[in-house]
Scaffold this active site. Structure first.
Site, mmCIF file in Angstrom:
data_model
loop_
_atom_site.group_PDB
_atom_site.id
_atom_site.type_symbol
_atom_site.label_atom_id
_atom_site.label_comp_id
_atom_site.label_asym_id
_atom_site.label_seq_id
_atom_site.Cartn_x
_atom_site.Cartn_y
_atom_site.Cartn_z
ATOM 1 N N ASN A 120 -39.762 31.339 18.238
ATOM 2 C CA ASN A 120 -39.484 30.937 19.612
ATOM 3 C C ASN A 120 -38.456 31.857 20.263
ATOM 4 O O ASN A 120 -37.909 31.549 21.309
ATOM 5 C CB ASN A 120 -38.981 29.485 19.667
ATOM 6 C CG ASN A 120 -38.847 28.990 21.090
ATOM 7 O OD1 ASN A 120 -39.609 29.378 21.968
ATOM 8 N ND2 ASN A 120 -37.861 28.160 21.348
ATOM 9 N N ILE A 434 -44.290 23.011 37.273
ATOM 10 C CA ILE A 434 -44.520 22.788 35.851
ATOM 11 C C ILE A 434 -43.792 21.551 35.344
ATOM 12 O O ILE A 434 -44.139 21.001 34.305
ATOM 13 C CB ILE A 434 -44.130 24.043 35.044
ATOM 14 C CG1 ILE A 434 -44.921 25.257 35.564
ATOM 15 C CG2 ILE A 434 -44.397 23.862 33.570
ATOM 16 C CD1 ILE A 434 -46.425 25.049 35.606
ATOM 17 N N GLU A 487 -37.313 15.624 35.886
ATOM 18 C CA GLU A 487 -36.771 15.605 34.528
ATOM 19 C C GLU A 487 -35.244 15.656 34.478
ATOM 20 O O GLU A 487 -34.650 16.202 33.548
ATOM 21 C CB GLU A 487 -37.371 16.751 33.700
ATOM 22 C CG GLU A 487 -38.887 16.713 33.656
ATOM 23 C CD GLU A 487 -39.506 17.824 32.816
ATOM 24 O OE1 GLU A 487 -38.759 18.509 32.093
ATOM 25 O OE2 GLU A 487 -40.725 18.005 32.884
ATOM 26 N N TRP A 564 -41.118 23.898 17.909
ATOM 27 C CA TRP A 564 -39.774 24.064 18.456
ATOM 28 C C TRP A 564 -38.756 23.140 17.790
ATOM 29 O O TRP A 564 -37.675 22.918 18.310
ATOM 30 C CB TRP A 564 -39.789 23.859 19.972
ATOM 31 C CG TRP A 564 -40.394 25.031 20.682
ATOM 32 C CD1 TRP A 564 -40.871 26.177 20.121
ATOM 33 C CD2 TRP A 564 -40.592 25.171 22.089
ATOM 34 N NE1 TRP A 564 -41.363 27.024 21.088
ATOM 35 C CE2 TRP A 564 -41.209 26.430 22.302
ATOM 36 C CE3 TRP A 564 -40.327 24.356 23.187
ATOM 37 C CZ2 TRP A 564 -41.549 26.896 23.567
ATOM 38 C CZ3 TRP A 564 -40.658 24.816 24.449
ATOM 39 C CH2 TRP A 564 -41.253 26.069 24.648
ATOM 40 N N ASP A 602 -47.367 19.375 27.707
ATOM 41 C CA ASP A 602 -47.052 20.796 27.552
ATOM 42 C C ASP A 602 -47.263 21.253 26.120
ATOM 43 O O ASP A 602 -46.763 20.634 25.172
ATOM 44 C CB ASP A 602 -45.598 21.059 27.941
ATOM 45 C CG ASP A 602 -45.360 20.957 29.440
ATOM 46 O OD1 ASP A 602 -46.349 20.993 30.191
ATOM 47 O OD2 ASP A 602 -44.200 20.848 29.854
ATOM 48 N N GLU A 608 -47.459 30.499 19.368
ATOM 49 C CA GLU A 608 -46.460 31.061 18.466
ATOM 50 C C GLU A 608 -46.568 30.498 17.062
ATOM 51 O O GLU A 608 -45.970 31.039 16.128
ATOM 52 C CB GLU A 608 -45.058 30.859 19.010
ATOM 53 C CG GLU A 608 -44.514 29.466 18.887
ATOM 54 C CD GLU A 608 -43.173 29.343 19.598
ATOM 55 O OE1 GLU A 608 -42.281 28.728 19.022
ATOM 56 O OE2 GLU A 608 -43.034 29.854 20.715
ATOM 57 N N HIS A 644 -49.598 22.959 29.728
ATOM 58 C CA HIS A 644 -48.924 24.190 30.167
ATOM 59 C C HIS A 644 -48.617 25.066 28.971
ATOM 60 O O HIS A 644 -48.198 24.577 27.924
ATOM 61 C CB HIS A 644 -47.628 23.858 30.909
ATOM 62 C CG HIS A 644 -46.799 25.077 31.207
ATOM 63 N ND1 HIS A 644 -47.201 26.028 32.112
ATOM 64 C CD2 HIS A 644 -45.624 25.520 30.691
ATOM 65 C CE1 HIS A 644 -46.305 26.988 32.164
ATOM 66 N NE2 HIS A 644 -45.337 26.711 31.301
ATOM 67 N N HIS A 697 -37.931 33.088 35.546
ATOM 68 C CA HIS A 697 -36.868 33.646 34.717
ATOM 69 C C HIS A 697 -36.089 34.736 35.447
ATOM 70 O O HIS A 697 -35.216 35.370 34.871
ATOM 71 C CB HIS A 697 -37.439 34.188 33.407
ATOM 72 C CG HIS A 697 -37.991 33.108 32.530
ATOM 73 N ND1 HIS A 697 -39.287 32.661 32.646
ATOM 74 C CD2 HIS A 697 -37.422 32.359 31.549
ATOM 75 C CE1 HIS A 697 -39.485 31.699 31.759
ATOM 76 N NE2 HIS A 697 -38.376 31.495 31.085
ATOM 77 N N CYS A 729 -43.351 28.481 34.930
ATOM 78 C CA CYS A 729 -42.661 27.659 33.934
ATOM 79 C C CYS A 729 -41.791 26.655 34.679
ATOM 80 O O CYS A 729 -41.780 26.626 35.918
ATOM 81 C CB CYS A 729 -41.826 28.547 33.005
ATOM 82 S SG CYS A 729 -41.509 27.801 31.379
#
Length: 759
Positions: A120, A434, A487, A564, A602, A608, A644, A697, A729
């Protein structure tokens, strides 16, 4: 005597000092000297932590990302960065699109970001073209070496190997990037020569691509590279990690380097073959402590297994963690509030170095020299294996009752979409986000007060509802079509859910770098997973009560919860994932019962988790996709399921993505200029898709024409009737002053696209 070392150490500081220093600098609130000073303190502390080892690693510190560091080192920052800026500011421009707000600059497109192998951690993708040239910029790197030596450090510098560096990058034209290697090797040779002048004996050079399936040209490139670098006046320790060598085993052993490091946690079955193929004068470094998980090592078992290898290799045996400790938290001793029983089973970066020295001492001096330590370790290992908190009969019985039927929707997408269109009546190019909105200081303070007991739940709930009200009002004002509650109550998309599931435990300071200043605190799965009560229903119901527009229920999927987290190592990952799937399935069904009919699950981390070798992919994809479908597919046809995925190249697993059968998938595409959608030229994706058009980002605010151009590229591959418009994102790390104008731009672009379609 065995030599001990580590491949790398966490660079964020025990209390995330680097994060706060970076962000203060970017905001223009501090000078570069302040940032450099804190970075120097972290490096000094890291070397001090490694003093118990024979070598201390230098060059593993980074202000953002070690791959971007390599681009800086070899003079390959993106050409669009401003050459008149100081070097560190050019570096931050490449990483973020902007540097400090106190520096006069023109924002640029940030470099593309993607996952570091199957972790990650994210890295900034190097950019290449046929005319790319390289030039050594070693002042900063060499300054770290001198700094270490001044502090009495027995320095082992680390470099990302030249072949892996090129392999990890992207060619921006039609050129073959491997052809750039002859241009790059003289730069590496020059650096190695300068390191020798600084008195360096050993250099760790990482070639992690050796654990992947390599075509002939890449194998030849490795031969070419190390035949050239072998002439350098230093000893090279060739380093591999994250997997086994398999067909590259002979190549790795025979490359002309002074030593080879292998990850024996992932390649235990190869140790005998590696020793057999290794030249008699070459060092073997064995990665024997897990650098990616937090469980204590069974030291007694490890010492017994290493003893015959030590007898055979003698001084040629080095010991280290399996990979850089970048992937685990810094120090378990910081966790004063952690459940004592489970804490006794854990080991963070500092403790892993202690484990390493105990093993080396036992082998060098005999078990009696560390008898107390070995006895304490044996007690911890046995306690975990026999704990009644790890296994639950009710969870195991439910697993046994699972059938394939619960993984299927009632009707196929082509039929479901008609019912969903009639229910929601959304326009073409529907807009959404998202899920998360900025986590403001006010939100964080309220959460902290609640955790400390300074706010009771009704007061905390009131503060969070006020934030939900703001999020809904802002979205309605912007004109989004499908809203989210923002959230506010969630600290992290995995930790929030893990805190409400049985079988998880949480650290307070177990931070791990994800990219740049972004740190995550992975929860720890120590036992069987169960959901005692609903986790999100009340928050989403409240948000829906504030608007006539649909509000998405927001959940984290089982595969991402798995990938994660720090996962238990006493059962297959697939079994733990199925437990998570069943728990989150219950939440999906409770949301639907509460009238929430758009639910996003999500799976940002689906890719990964892929094994590094393609031949092993399908088994993982089979159980990962099945777990998602079990989570999602217990709903009525009218309920629209979204998922997502972010910062993951998924073109080569597109069939499995389609097999997830989500009604809508949102993905990151903005930094890649929609290159991720090229797969749809050959693959007819059957459902709806939202290609991210706003790079969250970066603080850059997109232009209407830019978003339209991206969506027009998408419409060349996917029918416009099945396209959504959304950021790439969640927005929790941004500020409202950036978010609102960016979303307004996005909505305006969608309106213009609708008008063009009608015309």
């Amino acid at each position: 005597m065995i030599t001990t070392h580590t491949l790398g150490f966490p660079r964020i500081g025990k209390k995330r000092e680097l994060k706060f220093a970076q962000e203060a600098y970017w905001r223009g609130e501090s000078m570069v000297a302040d940032l450099e000073s804190i970075a120097a303190t972290i490096r000094q502390q890291n070397w001090q932590s490694q003093k118990k080892l024979d070598f201390q690693t230098v060059g593993d510190f980074s202000f953002y990302d070690h791959v971007l560091d390599t681009s800086l080192l070899v003079g390959n920052l993106p050409k669009r960065t401003q050459s008149d800026l100081p070097e560190l500011d050019q570096y931050f421009q490449a990483a973020r699109g902007q540097t400090s707000k106190a520096v006069e600059q023109t924002p640029v497109a940030a470099a593309e970001m993607t996952k570091w192998f199957d972790t990650n951690y994210h890295y900034l993708v190097p950019e290449f073209a046929a005319d790319t040239d390289f030039e050594l910029h070693a002042n900063r790197y060499l300054s770290y070496v001198r700094e270490a030596k001044q502090q009495g450090v027995n320095a082992k510098p680390v470099l990302l190997g030249p072949v892996s560096y090129i392999w990890l990058g992207k060619s921006k034209d039609d050129s073959n990037k491997v052809d750039l290697l002859p241009k790059l090797l003289p730069v590496y040779s020059a650096l190695l020569a300068q390191l020798a002048e600084e008195g360096i004996e050993w250099v760790q050079i990482d070639e992690p691509i050796l654990v992947t399936e390599l075509e002939d040209d890449w194998q030849q490139a490795l031969n070419q590279a190390y035949l050239a670098l072998n002439k350098a006046p230093v000893k090279l320790l060739l380093t591999t990690y994250f997997g086994s060598l398999k067909t590259n085993l002979r190549l790795a052993c025979e490359l002309p380097t002074a030593g080879l490091h292998i990850d024996t946690l992932n390649a235990a079955e190869e140790v005998v073959d590696v020793i057999s193929h290794l030249p008699e004068n070459k060092v073997l470094s064995m990665g024997v402590i897990n650098g990616r998980n937090v469980w204590k090592t069974d030291l007694n078992d490890l010492v017994a297994g290493l003893a015959p290898i030590h007898n055979r290799l003698g001084d040629r045996l080095w010991l280290a963690p399996s990979c850089s400790l970048l992937h685990v938290p810094v120090d378990l001793n910081s966790e004063t509030d952690l459940d004592a029983e489970v804490k006794d089973w854990l080991s963070f970066a500092e403790q892993k170095l202690e484990e390493l020295t105990i093993v080396a001492t036992a082998l060098n001096e005999g078990r009696d020299a560390v008898a107390a330590e070995l006895a304490a370790n044996a007690k911890s290992i046995a306690a975990r294996q026999t704990s009644s908190r790890v296994h639950r009969n009710d969870v195991q019985q439910r697993l046994q009752s699972v059938t394939d039927d619960i993984a299927n929707r009632q009707q196929p997408y082509a039929e479901r979409t008609k019912l969903q269109q009639a229910k929601f009546n959304l326009p073409m190019y529907p807009t959404t986000t998202i899920g998360s909105f900025p986590q403001t200081t006010e939100i964080r303070q309220a959460r902290q007060m609640f955790r400390k007991g300074e706010l009771d739940f009704p007061a905390y709930q009131g503060k969070m509802q006020a934030q939900i009200q703001r999020a809904i009002a802002e979205q309605e004002q912007v004109g989004l079509d499908v809203l989210v509650h923002g959230e506010a109550e969630r600290n992290d998309m995995v930790e929030y859910f893990g805190e409400q599931l049985e079988g998880y435990i949480f650290s307070r300071f177990g931070w791990v770098q994800s990219y740049g200043s972004r740190c995550v605190k992975p929860p720890i799965i120590f036992g069987d997973i169960a959901r005692p009560k609903a986790m999100t229903v009340d928050w989403i119901k409240y948000a829906q009560s504030l608007t006539d527009k649909p509000v998405k229920g927001m959940l984290t999927g089982p595969v991402t919860m798995l990938n994660w987290s720090f996962v238990r190592d006493d059962q297959p990952r697939s079994a733990t994932c199925l437990q998570l799937a069943l728990a989150i399935r219950d939440e999906v069904q409770d949301l639907e019962k509460a009238g929430v009919n758009i639910i996003q699950i999500d799976e940002a981390a689906l890719r990964e988790g892929l094994p590094l070798r393609r031949a092993e992919w399908q088994d993982y994809l089979n159980w990962a996709v099945r777990c998602f479908r079990i989570t999602a597919n217990g709903v009525e046809n009218e309920t629209q399921i979204h998922t997502h995925m972010c910062y993951s190249e998924f073109n080569d697993i597109i069939e499995s993505i389609a097999a997830m059968d989500a009604d809508v998938i949102t993905i990151e595409t903005s930094r890649s200029d929609m290159e991720l959608l090229d797969v749809f030229n050959a693959f007819s994706y059957p459902n709806e898709i939202g290609p991210g058009v706003y790079d969250i980002h970066s603080p850059n605010i997109p232009k209407v024409e830019y978003i339209k151009s991206l969506m027009e590229k998408a419409a060349q591959r996917i029918p416009a009737e099945r396209l959504w418009v959304n950021p790439d994102c969640g927005l929790k790390t941004r500020q409202w002053a950036e978010v609102k104008p960016a979303l307004q731009t996005m909505v305006e672009a969608a309106k213009q696209l609708r008008q063009q379609h009608v015309a």
